[in-house]
Structure formats: structure tokens, C-alpha cells
Write a protein that holds these residues in place. Structure first.
Motif, PDB file in Angstrom:
ATOM      1  N   TYR A 144      -6.452  -1.471   5.990  1.00  0.00           N
ATOM      2  CA  TYR A 144      -6.995  -1.348   4.645  1.00  0.00           C
ATOM      3  C   TYR A 144      -7.443  -2.896   4.347  1.00  0.00           C
ATOM      4  O   TYR A 144      -6.725  -3.893   4.263  1.00  0.00           O
ATOM      5  CB  TYR A 144      -5.912  -0.912   3.587  1.00  0.00           C
ATOM      6  N   ARG A 170      -7.012   2.137  -5.570  1.00  0.00           N
ATOM      7  CA  ARG A 170      -6.876   2.632  -4.259  1.00  0.00           C
ATOM      8  C   ARG A 170      -8.503   2.969  -3.839  1.00  0.00           C
ATOM      9  O   ARG A 170      -8.518   2.686  -2.484  1.00  0.00           O
ATOM     10  CB  ARG A 170      -5.999   3.760  -4.011  1.00  0.00           C
ATOM     11  N   TYR A 193       0.883  -1.232  -0.157  1.00  0.00           N
ATOM     12  CA  TYR A 193      -0.038   0.210  -0.019  1.00  0.00           C
ATOM     13  C   TYR A 193       0.995   1.352  -0.029  1.00  0.00           C
ATOM     14  O   TYR A 193       0.515   2.252  -0.703  1.00  0.00           O
ATOM     15  CB  TYR A 193      -1.070  -0.036   1.209  1.00  0.00           C
TER      16      TYR A 193
END
Length: 321
Positions: A236, A220, A208
Motif C-alpha cells: 500500500y 483507505r 493499515y
């Protein structure tokens, strides 16, 4: 049929579908339980090759005494199965049914297998069947497979918003009536608690935070969310799987992988920086960036072949995670 006999052509198609599944299963077995082919040209122990039903005590005794075939031997059998599947599967079976194997699925899986073998010319030969000679980095969805008309969707979340998209070459079907258990469903394993998942598997901060994953990359925002995990810590998570009834298909082969596999083989097969590989890389990358031509990769972007291969591997990681 009314006679109760499967016609020869249809029978060969059914056998082709089964042999593709057998090839895929044995290939996954090799990846988990054997040394890589490239380590010593496949001479290491592979896995047993099962080509008879285990439905009698004699069969059980036989399979228990069957030694592990070499890695090279299993690869050879896998490719024989996939050659048969390619020859006997149609270009399409049911409109919008990515869970039924087609000719393109057999070819794409051969590309993956030959990539693991390091057979770059073999990958290129198979890839020429699924990728046109001229691709369109400026308009990624316009690159269309000559077999099956597969292509990239306009946005990177297209294959997940629609399990039967034009990008979905082969998937394992799940639905509300025939779903994995709560513990096995994709959305439960990989989704955040906000998405009714269990928050068990988050996206690595290593990728990331990689500078090569540009900030304006649509993957993203369209395919990630910053939410709570099983311990209520923020991480995430992927947004690829969205069906709380556990009906998301498990995507096995996408056209994006085909393009990147061919790009890698083209790059590794040429001592110089391959313009073909750069174009294929741009097709996948540009779909998520829509960057102007002045910011796209060119041959001049890479000092060496190794630099190009590294860029392709990074793109594979971003696109397929």
C-alpha cells in the motif's frame, strides 16, 4: 516601492515570514537532535540558535564555538519568533498561496510547539484563535477558523488534489520549474511505481490492519493504492502526491492537524472525558466516514481520559500519515 525603501508594515511582515521559517527550522532541529522537552523540563542540550549571518570568517569561527543552547532555551526563542510572526503577519497574503506564511500559520505552529512542551492550557489558548467555540461534527467543513477562514475540505483528499485548498494553512512550494531532484520529489519517494514513483516508502501494515481504522474510511480508497514497489512486490502506497512533474507542495500545516492538536490538549487538560475534545475528534473523523450520529463518538464511548487520548492519537496517525 518607487523610493526603493520597504514600508515599515511590509518590512515587519517579511520579517515575520522569515522568523516563522526560522522557528520551524529550529523546532525540526530539536526533534531530530535533542531530547524531548517533557523528559526533564527542557534542561537537556538542544541545538545552537543561529541569529546572525554566516558570511565572514569571523562568523564561521563564532558559530563553531557556539555551544548548544538548552532545549528550553530554544523553545523560548521559537515562541518569541512565532509571537512576532503572529503580530505582524496578515490573515491572508495572496488568495490561494499556502506557501506564504500567515497569522494562522504562526498560531498553528505555536500550538504544535506547545503540545510538545506539554503546555496544554497554552495549546488551548492558541487554539481558541483558530477554532470556533462551537464546532459541527455533523458537517465537518462548516467548522471554520475565525482567522483566515480555514476549514476541512469536503473529502479527505481535498488538500492534495488542490495544494491551495481551504485546509492548507502552510506549505513548502514546489513546481515544475523549481522542483526537488528525482530522488527528492514527494511523488518519487512516496508514490508507487504505478504512479511513476519509485516505490520506496509504503504504508505500514501495522496501521493499515489496525481495527480502529474502519473499513469504510474514505482515506483507505482516496489516499491509498495497492501497487508495486521498487522490487515489484505489492504494497500500500500513499496517493497524496500526484504531480509527475514533481510540483506537489509539501504540506506543513493543515487545519485537520489544528483540530486534532486542540482535541489532544483539551483531553489531556481534563481529568474527566472532555466533551470538547470528543467533538473536535468527531469533526476530523466524520469527514472521512460520514457515519450516522448513532455511530459517532460520544463522551460515553470512553471509559477514561486515557481512552480518549488514545483515540485522538490513533486518529492523528491515520489522518496525517
Amino acid at each position: 516601492t518607487s523610493s526603493g525603501v520597504i514600508p515599515t508594515v511590509l518590512g515587519a511582515q517579511y520579517e515575520g515570514e522569515c522568523r516563522l521559517l526560522r522557528a520551524m527550522a529550529h523546532f525540526e532541529g530539536l526533534l531530530h537532535f535533542a531530547r524531548p522537552y517533557l523528559q526533564n523540563a527542557g534542561a537537556s542540550p538542544g541545538i545552537p540558535w543561529r541569529d546572525f549571518p554566516i558570511n565572514t570568517s569571523a562568523a564561521v569561527t563564532s558559530i563553531l564555538s557556539t555551544p548548544r543552547m538548552s532545549v528550553a532555551g530554544v523553545y523560548a526563542n521559537i515562541l518569541t519568533d512565532l509571537d512576532y510572526a503572529e503580530a505582524n503577519l496578515p490573515a491572508s497574503i495572496i488568495t490561494g498561496a499556502s506557501y506564504r506564511a500567515t497569522k494562522a500559520a504562526a498560531i498553528a505552529l505555536k500550538m504544535r510547539v506547545k503540545l510538545h512542551k506539554g503546555d496544554w492550557p497554552g495549546v488551548i489558548l492558541e487554539g481558541a484563535k483558530l477554532v470556533p467555540a462551537v464546532v459541527t461534527p455533523a458537517n465537518p467543513p462548516a467548522t471554520v477558523s475565525p482567522i483566515g477562514a480555514y476549514a476541512l475540505t469536503a473529502l479527505p483528499d481535498g488538500p492534495f488534489a488542490n495544494n491551495n485548498s481551504v485546509e492548507s494553512i502552510f506549505s513548502i512550494k514546489n513546481d515544475a520549474l523549481d522542483a526537488p531532484s528525482v530522488n527528492g520529489a514527494l511523488i518519487k519517494l512516496l508514490g508507487s511505481t504505478f504512479a511513476l514513483g519509485r516505490g520506496l516508502v509504503s504504508v505500514s501494515p501495522i496501521i493499515y490492519n489496525n481495527a480502529g481504522w474502519l473499513c469504510d474510511d474514505k482515506r483507505r480508497t482516496l489516499l491509498l493504492e495497492f501497487q508495486g514497489n521498487a522490487n515489484n512486490n505489492l504494497s500500500y502506497f500513499t496517493k497524496k502526491y500526484r504531480d509527475p512533474s514533481a510540483g506537489d507542495y509539501a504540506p506543513m500545516i493543515r487545519y485537520a492537524e489544528v483540530l486534532l492538536t486542540l482535541a489532544e490538549a483539551e483531553a489531556r487538560n481534563n481529568a474527566a472525558v472532555s466533551s470538547r475534545a470528543v467533538d473536535l475528534l468527531n469533526v476530523v473523523r466524520n469527514r472521512s466516514l460520514n457515519i450516522p450520529a448513532t455511530q459517532q463518538y460520544t463522551v460515553a464511548s470512553f471509559a477514561t481520559q486515557v481512552d480518549l487520548v488514545k483515540a485522538i492519537l490513533l486518529e492523528r496517525r491515520i489522518e496525517l500519515l
